[in-house]
Scaffold this active site. Sequence first.
Site, PDB file in Angstrom:
ATOM      1  CB  ALA A 118      85.465 -26.567  30.930  1.00 41.83           C
ATOM      2  CG  ASP A 119      88.846 -22.882  26.064  1.00 45.99           C
ATOM      3  OD1 ASP A 119      89.377 -23.811  25.363  1.00 45.99           O
ATOM      4  OD2 ASP A 119      89.043 -21.678  25.953  1.00 45.99           O
TER       5      ASP A 119
END
Length: 211
Positions: free
Chosen positions: A68-69
């Site tokens: 994820a970011d």
Amino acid sequence: MPSLVLASSSPRRAALLFEAGFEFEILPPGVTEKFDIAVTLRELTVWNAIRKGMSIAQTRPDAVVLAADTLVALNQDIIGKPASLNEAAQMLRRLSGRIHEVCSAVLIYHQTSGRSTVLHDISRVRFRRLNAAKIKNYLAKVDPLDKAGAYAAQGSGAEIIAKIEGSFTNVVGLPMEKTIAALAKFDIRPKISDRNWPKRRNTSALRDASE
């Protein structure tokens, strides 16, 4: 059933998955996050998430890899992680009294089967008006250098956040409502059922707070 690998060094993402009842292994990706490329907020978070996930999937092809970011944007100007406490204070001054967007993108990838899912979520966050003393007090309580926008929604977040519109866990770093549903399609489910998910201890206070 395949195992789950979290491709992240974020303790906040690990905590969200753990609290939801998932069993997983943590393997931090060795890639540098980008936040200064001329693309949209959604495109950049998706790009970063894919790069992180693919770097780990190559070493664990049999596992379901989750990466994820999360980034912050104020009037379409993307704000990444501060490089120093002075830069963190500058970011908080910019966000003071204003509404900004937080976007988290998630890649779920199983290399052996070739299956993948990419999702994202965007929340709107309104900050309280912060003077120099409030900013100094907040920065004394948290480590802002590993956080996009130099702040965290959890913990002391209520001191600086007036309201969150959308997913609270998205602002923390992993939109759990969408992530749980996406993982189920890969036969990855919580070992412990939690009917009260998402956790509400901070969410309601932040959403209902007023200046």
